[in-house]
Design a protein around this motif. Structure first.
Motif, PDB file in Angstrom:
ATOM      1  N   GLY A 213       4.468   9.081  11.831  1.00 49.38           N
ATOM      2  CA  GLY A 213       5.844   9.295  11.391  1.00 49.38           C
ATOM      3  C   GLY A 213       6.044  10.705  10.866  1.00 49.38           C
ATOM      4  O   GLY A 213       7.040  11.365  11.183  1.00 49.38           O
ATOM      5  N   VAL A 214       5.101  11.186  10.063  1.00 48.67           N
ATOM      6  CA  VAL A 214       5.181  12.541   9.531  1.00 48.67           C
ATOM      7  C   VAL A 214       5.104  13.560  10.665  1.00 48.67           C
ATOM      8  O   VAL A 214       5.882  14.520  10.722  1.00 48.67           O
TER       9      VAL A 214
ATOM     10  N   SER B  78       0.862  -1.175   0.000  1.00 45.16           N
ATOM     11  CA  SER B  78       0.000   0.000   0.000  1.00 45.16           C
ATOM     12  C   SER B  78       0.905   1.233   0.000  1.00 45.16           C
ATOM     13  O   SER B  78       2.065   1.181   0.431  1.00 45.16           O
ATOM     14  N   ALA B  79       0.383   2.349  -0.491  1.00 43.93           N
ATOM     15  CA  ALA B  79       1.192   3.566  -0.562  1.00 43.93           C
ATOM     16  C   ALA B  79       1.720   3.945   0.817  1.00 43.93           C
ATOM     17  O   ALA B  79       2.887   4.336   0.963  1.00 43.93           O
TER      18      ALA B  79
ATOM     19  N   SER C 107       6.298   4.548   4.377  1.00 45.15           N
ATOM     20  CA  SER C 107       6.841   4.301   5.716  1.00 45.15           C
ATOM     21  C   SER C 107       8.124   3.498   5.665  1.00 45.15           C
ATOM     22  O   SER C 107       9.060   3.746   6.436  1.00 45.15           O
ATOM     23  N   GLU C 108       8.188   2.536   4.758  1.00 50.86           N
ATOM     24  CA  GLU C 108       9.346   1.647   4.680  1.00 50.86           C
ATOM     25  C   GLU C 108      10.503   2.243   3.888  1.00 50.86           C
ATOM     26  O   GLU C 108      11.669   2.008   4.216  1.00 50.86           O
ATOM     27  N   MET C 109      10.211   2.982   2.837  1.00 52.45           N
ATOM     28  CA  MET C 109      11.252   3.409   1.895  1.00 52.45           C
ATOM     29  C   MET C 109      11.559   4.902   1.914  1.00 52.45           C
ATOM     30  O   MET C 109      12.707   5.291   1.701  1.00 52.45           O
TER      31      MET C 109
ATOM     32  N   THR D 156      12.595   7.979  17.289  1.00 50.26           N
ATOM     33  CA  THR D 156      11.552   7.296  18.050  1.00 50.26           C
ATOM     34  C   THR D 156      10.657   6.488  17.101  1.00 50.26           C
ATOM     35  O   THR D 156      10.111   7.045  16.143  1.00 50.26           O
ATOM     36  N   PRO D 157      10.489   5.173  17.326  1.00 49.04           N
ATOM     37  CA  PRO D 157       9.637   4.350  16.448  1.00 49.04           C
ATOM     38  C   PRO D 157       8.187   4.837  16.481  1.00 49.04           C
ATOM     39  O   PRO D 157       7.687   5.273  17.517  1.00 49.04           O
TER      40      PRO D 157
END
Length: 276
Positions: free
Chosen positions: A150-151, A62-63, A68-70, A142-143
């Motif tokens: 995250g943003v 998913s986008a 989040s991963e890349m 921080t995770p």
């Protein structure tokens, strides 16, 4: 009314498994890397059974998962690099032990910023700036559970740091970075608006990771067999060809050693210094 655009087309039970088919895991608990897969095995391999029953696939994330991963990690590393440079400038003026960037980064997450400043015996004129930078590093590292958090964390980290920035400018730059792979994707990914009926929230094909599925475990329609995957659509020819071409280019590229990249960057920096 004109038919709405989709990158995929529906296929029937009688259509054989082919390159460009989209598979969905039967088990909803599988990881995001196995949930939706794009078949990369060539049609001629299926026709002549050259693949020995092993179907080569790549993940469809998913986008939100892809960003989040890349993308978030890239932004995170850039911000950390800037913060470490700032605190390195502070420490270079003081009589403190030599501390590596890696250790400074780890330390920021292990101890309160005020404690670190106290241990380093920083004067008040440097302490406030150092604490702000350390707080920023900790926030960046921080995770977080999802893209939205995250943003938000990266925005707050930049506002916490020493550089005076407006929130709207920070958000604008961050969103620009996250939008970049949609229109100008890296060589190992491609954005798809939809991959099957009911799957239209936006996806990225991530072409650097390979998954293999045993063909007898793929169901092409209603069946009593113990299937691990079911086919849910097929990419239209143009998108299949574009994805396969990108997939091939990923594994055709020749990687160069890290030492070369470091020396290349050094030459680039020296060039810049000659014009200042």
């Amino acid at each position: 009314m004109a038919e709405s655009f989709t990158e995929y087309r529906e296929v029937g039970v009688v259509d054989p498994l082919r390159q460009g088919d989209v598979l969905e895991a039967v088990d909803p608990g599988v990881s995001k890397w196995q949930r939706h897969l794009l078949v990369m095995t060539a049609d001629c391999d299926f026709a002549y059974a050259k693949h020995q029953g092993r179907v080569t696939c790549t993940p469809l994330l998913s986008a939100e998962e892809y960003l989040s991963e890349m993308q978030i990690p890239k932004i995170r590393e850039r911000l950390i690099k800037q913060s470490l440079k700032q605190i390195r400038q502070i420490l270079s003026k003081l009589d403190v032990p030599n501390i590596t960037d890696q250790r400074l980064r780890e330390w920021a997450s292990e101890e309160a910023s005020s404690e670190i400043v106290m241990m380093l015996n920083l004067e008040q004129s440097h302490a406030q700036k150092a604490m702000a930078v350390l707080d920023s590093i900790r926030m960046v590292d921080t995770p977080v559970p999802n893209l939205k958090d995250g943003v938000r964390s990266l925005v707050e980290a930049q506002l916490t740091g020493t550089s005076a920035q407006k929130r709207e400018n920070v958000v604008k730059k961050l969103l620009s970075d996250l939008r970049e792979p949609y229109a100008r994707p890296p060589g190992d990914a491609l954005f798809l608006t939809s991959i099957a009926p009911g799957h239209e929230a936006g996806y990225f094909a991530y072409l650097r990771q390979i998954e293999q599925v045993w063909e007898p475990e793929i169901s092409l329609g209603p069946s009593r067999i113990e299937a691990k995957y079911r086919r849910i659509s097929r990419m239209r020819d143009r998108f299949t060809h574009a994805l396969v071409q990108r997939f091939a280019m990923v594994f055709m590229s020749i990687g160069l050693p890290q030492q070369y990249e470091e020396l290349r960057d050094l030459h680039s920096e020296i060039l810049g210094e000659s014009f200042t």
